[in-house]
Design a protein around this motif. Structure first.
Motif, mmCIF file in Angstrom:
data_model
loop_
_atom_site.group_PDB
_atom_site.id
_atom_site.type_symbol
_atom_site.label_atom_id
_atom_site.label_comp_id
_atom_site.label_asym_id
_atom_site.label_seq_id
_atom_site.Cartn_x
_atom_site.Cartn_y
_atom_site.Cartn_z
ATOM 1 N N ILE A 140 0.842 -1.205 0.000
ATOM 2 C CA ILE A 140 0.000 0.000 0.000
ATOM 3 C C ILE A 140 0.875 1.252 0.000
ATOM 4 O O ILE A 140 0.610 2.231 -0.723
ATOM 5 N N LEU A 141 1.939 1.238 0.812
ATOM 6 C CA LEU A 141 2.860 2.371 0.857
ATOM 7 C C LEU A 141 3.514 2.598 -0.504
ATOM 8 O O LEU A 141 3.639 3.736 -0.968
ATOM 9 N N LEU A 142 3.936 1.513 -1.166
ATOM 10 C CA LEU A 142 4.542 1.640 -2.498
ATOM 11 C C LEU A 142 3.561 2.242 -3.495
ATOM 12 O O LEU A 142 3.937 3.069 -4.334
ATOM 13 N N LEU A 143 2.305 1.846 -3.403
ATOM 14 C CA LEU A 143 1.290 2.377 -4.315
ATOM 15 C C LEU A 143 1.068 3.865 -4.071
ATOM 16 O O LEU A 143 0.901 4.647 -5.019
ATOM 17 N N LEU A 144 1.093 4.281 -2.801
ATOM 18 C CA LEU A 144 0.939 5.709 -2.484
ATOM 19 C C LEU A 144 2.124 6.526 -2.989
ATOM 20 O O LEU A 144 1.961 7.677 -3.424
ATOM 21 N N LEU A 145 3.316 5.927 -2.936
ATOM 22 C CA LEU A 145 4.504 6.648 -3.417
ATOM 23 C C LEU A 145 4.412 6.975 -4.907
ATOM 24 O O LEU A 145 4.929 8.000 -5.363
ATOM 25 N N VAL A 146 3.756 6.079 -5.666
ATOM 26 C CA VAL A 146 3.652 6.288 -7.112
ATOM 27 C C VAL A 146 2.959 7.610 -7.432
ATOM 28 O O VAL A 146 3.329 8.309 -8.387
ATOM 29 N N PHE A 147 1.968 7.978 -6.629
ATOM 30 C CA PHE A 147 1.185 9.183 -6.902
ATOM 31 C C PHE A 147 1.804 10.437 -6.282
ATOM 32 O O PHE A 147 1.254 11.527 -6.443
ATOM 33 N N ASN A 148 2.936 10.289 -5.609
ATOM 34 C CA ASN A 148 3.503 11.450 -4.916
ATOM 35 C C ASN A 148 4.954 11.745 -5.274
ATOM 36 O O ASN A 148 5.395 12.886 -5.099
ATOM 37 N N ILE A 149 5.702 10.755 -5.730
ATOM 38 C CA ILE A 149 7.099 11.015 -6.083
ATOM 39 C C ILE A 149 7.410 10.405 -7.444
ATOM 40 O O ILE A 149 6.735 9.486 -7.896
ATOM 41 N N ASP A 150 8.438 10.943 -8.092
ATOM 42 C CA ASP A 150 8.850 10.498 -9.420
ATOM 43 C C ASP A 150 9.840 9.342 -9.279
ATOM 44 O O ASP A 150 10.889 9.487 -8.645
ATOM 45 N N PHE A 151 9.506 8.211 -9.877
ATOM 46 C CA PHE A 151 10.374 7.046 -9.779
ATOM 47 C C PHE A 151 11.758 7.322 -10.342
ATOM 48 O O PHE A 151 12.774 6.875 -9.797
ATOM 49 N N GLU A 152 11.823 8.072 -11.471
ATOM 50 C CA GLU A 152 13.109 8.322 -12.112
ATOM 51 C C GLU A 152 14.079 9.053 -11.186
ATOM 52 O O GLU A 152 15.282 8.801 -11.184
ATOM 53 N N LYS A 153 13.556 9.973 -10.348
ATOM 54 C CA LYS A 153 14.414 10.758 -9.454
ATOM 55 C C LYS A 153 14.588 10.094 -8.090
ATOM 56 O O LYS A 153 15.642 10.244 -7.452
ATOM 57 N N PHE A 154 13.573 9.385 -7.646
ATOM 58 C CA PHE A 154 13.615 8.833 -6.283
ATOM 59 C C PHE A 154 13.498 7.307 -6.295
ATOM 60 O O PHE A 154 12.874 6.703 -5.422
ATOM 61 N N TRP A 155 14.118 6.677 -7.295
ATOM 62 C CA TRP A 155 14.047 5.229 -7.411
ATOM 63 C C TRP A 155 14.660 4.527 -6.203
ATOM 64 O O TRP A 155 14.290 3.409 -5.868
ATOM 65 N N TYR A 156 15.626 5.207 -5.534
ATOM 66 C CA TYR A 156 16.309 4.572 -4.408
ATOM 67 C C TYR A 156 15.370 4.324 -3.228
ATOM 68 O O TYR A 156 15.624 3.447 -2.392
#
Length: 553
Positions: free
Chosen positions: A218-234
């Motif tokens: 659920i936390l991972l799904l929320l991150l998708v809508f709030n941060i950019d994977f390309e910049k914050f993939w770590y």
């Protein structure tokens, strides 16, 4: 290393395996078309990922023809026009070659275990089953597209790089959880074209671990809508690493593919990232996303596999320590009992020798010599059982072709000196499967002990006709050897104890109490089992179950 092909039980797959393969691959093609970004290429190509799994389960004879046919007939959907139909079979070659080469390198040459039970098999699958075949496939496809005029040479390297990253992420990412979790259920359902060694069940999570893992998803799904994977993939990488350390290989393999779905596949389906053209900047963004997903996938999977291997090693060490404690206790008991059973006949012999010296009548001397001979035979039998016990414990299983009729005949010849052997009829007419591949030494020990016991415990009443029947049959993947007699039988309260070390039914029993224990241990070393069905007063059936290939005559 996996067992050789000659030792694997091959079986005929059901007819619907071909149909289901065609449906799965075509459905994968239709989904992949949603992610097409240029003629003949896509960021998410499912048929190769699915065929990579299916060929491990159902073999090349089923998968490769259907994969080639699906790829040929689907070429039109990827932008190659109908008037160039003669090029369609050529475009299908790289994809089919990828699957075949991965199977050839990983399964046939390396003898890899596709359920990925350890880090060695995971790395072998990564390089031999996926990466090397993928590089060859992508370059072959791009060369074909460029040579046949479907793409320009300037786009060769950017498209090849992006295509390789996308297909690696989809193929390796999807194959890991499917092979790890699915292979166990495929074997359990008897749906593999080759039946290898037993595939262990996947690492299962308890209730609290499942709740914790669901919270992370659920936390991972929320991150998708709030941060950019390309910049914050770590950030995703740290969560994936936590899952690898906390839960091991299976959950992190599934999690990595889940991250790939929610950060790239699902947003593309809903056009969340707004890719409307194929410009240089968009390609660069997608390449970075796919590169991050690939690195995350490999790194977390390797860490998870190492963690799981350590947990398995720890469990095995605990089991070995427990077994060692049991062996030490067993050894103490064994030494005590052996010393007692060796001393008793020696003392008897010594006493009889002293008594015989005082005897003057030839008849008395002859009687004492017969008693001495009986004690010597008893001592000889006991020493033979101790040697059997030692050989069974020390020697590794040695598989060889055994002709059951010859083996049984040889054992019968060797036990002719057993008391009352001549009164019993031994029937070998039901040996339907006369040749098996197993450990001959251990099978001889088992049959010798069971036949000897059946002779010893025959009924000795007038007009009774004692018999022993030895028969064989096959049940699923096992050979069943049954030794039936119409002797005294075993009381119900004793049947659970007869396989215990040094167990004797009564104090008057002449045996050492080792025979059935050794037979049970020998069967266990052969990955088999022995159990008994008996009715007291009517007889017994000892049933030997062995995993084996049978040649019927």
């Amino acid at each position: 290393m996996e067992v050789p092909v000659t030792d694997i039980d091959r079986q005929r797959l059901p007819w619907w395996a071909w149909l289901l393969t065609a449906i799965i691959l075509h459905a994968g093609t239709q989904i992949s078309l949603l992610f097409k970004y240029s003629q003949g290429v896509t960021d998410y190509y499912l048929p190769t990922a699915l065929s990579l799994v299916l060929i491990q389960w159902w073999g090349p004879r089923v998968v490769l023809p259907i994969l080639y046919l699906n790829s040929t007939l689907s070429t039109y959907l990827w932008g190659i026009p109908a008037d160039q139909w003669y090029e369609w079979p050529v475009y299908a070659l790289p994809e089919t070659g990828f699957t075949f080469l991965g199977w050839l390198l990983f399964r046939k040459i390396y003898r890899g275990k596709y359920w990925l039970p350890d880090i060695k098999n995971l790395l072998a699958f990564l390089f031999l089953g996926a990466l090397i075949p993928l590089i060859i496939e992508i370059f072959s496809l791009q060369l074909l597209l460029t040579y046949l005029g479907e793409q320009t040479w300037e786009a060769f390297w950017p498209l090849a790089r992006r295509n390789a990253l996308g297909e690696f992420t989809s193929s390796f990412g999807l194959a890991l959880p499917l092979l790890y979790y699915g292979s166990y259920f495929m074997q359990k359902g008897n749906l593999l074209y080759e039946q290898p060694e037993s595939i262990p069940s996947s690492y299962l999570l308890n209730r609290y671990q499942r709740i914790e893992l669901a919270g992370i998803y659920i936390l991972l799904l929320l991150l998708v809508f709030n941060i950019d994977f390309e910049k914050f993939w770590y950030i995703y990488g740290l969560l994936s690493l936590y899952i690898a350390i906390r839960f091991g290989f299976g959950p992190v393999a599934f999690t990595n593919y889940y991250i790939f779905l929610i950060t790239y596949i699902i947003p593309r389906l809903f056009t969340q990232f707004g890719y409307k053209t194929i410009g240089q900047e968009q390609n660069l963004d997608v390449t970075n996303i796919l590169l991050g997903a690939s690195l995350l996938l490999v790194f977390a999977a390797v860490v998870g596999r190492v963690i799981t291997d350590l947990k398995i090693a720890e469990i095995r060490l605990q089991q070995q320590n427990h077994e060692l404690d049991q062996i030490n206790k067993e050894l103490d008991r064994f030494v005590y009992s052996v010393s007692h059973d060796l001393t008793a006949p020696l003392k008897s012999i010594l006493g009889l020798v002293n008594i015989s010296r005082l005897a003057h009548e030839p008849a008395d001397v002859s009687h004492y010599l017969s008693r001495i001979e009986q004690s010597v035979h008893k001592l000889e039998i006991f020493i033979s059982e101790v040697l059997d016990y030692s050989k069974n414990k020390r020697q590794e299983p040695d598989m060889e072709q055994i002709k059951l009729l010859e083996l049984c005949t040889e054992i019968i010849q060797n036990i002719r000196n057993v008391e009352d052997f001549g009164n019993i009829n031994i029937d070998l007419s039901n040996l339907r499967h006369q040749e098996i591949k197993q450990d001959k030494m251990r099978l001889s020990i088992i049959l010798h002990n069971l036949l000897t016991n059946a002779i010893k415990f025959q009924k000795r009443i007038p007009e009774h006709q004692p018999y022993i029947r030895i028969s064989t049959r096959k049940s699923f993947e096992k050979v069943i050897i049954e030794i039936e007699d119409n002797g005294e039988g075993i009381p119900p309260g004793v049947q659970d104890k007869i396989f215990n070390m040094f167990y004797r039914g009564t104090e008057k029993s002449s045996g050492s109490g080792l025979g059935l224990y050794i037979a049970k241990e020998a069967a266990s070393r052969m990955q088999g089992n022995i159990y008994v069905q008996s009715e007291y007063g009517k007889g017994s059936v000892f049933i030997i179950e062995l995993k084996e290939h049978v040649v019927s005559y």
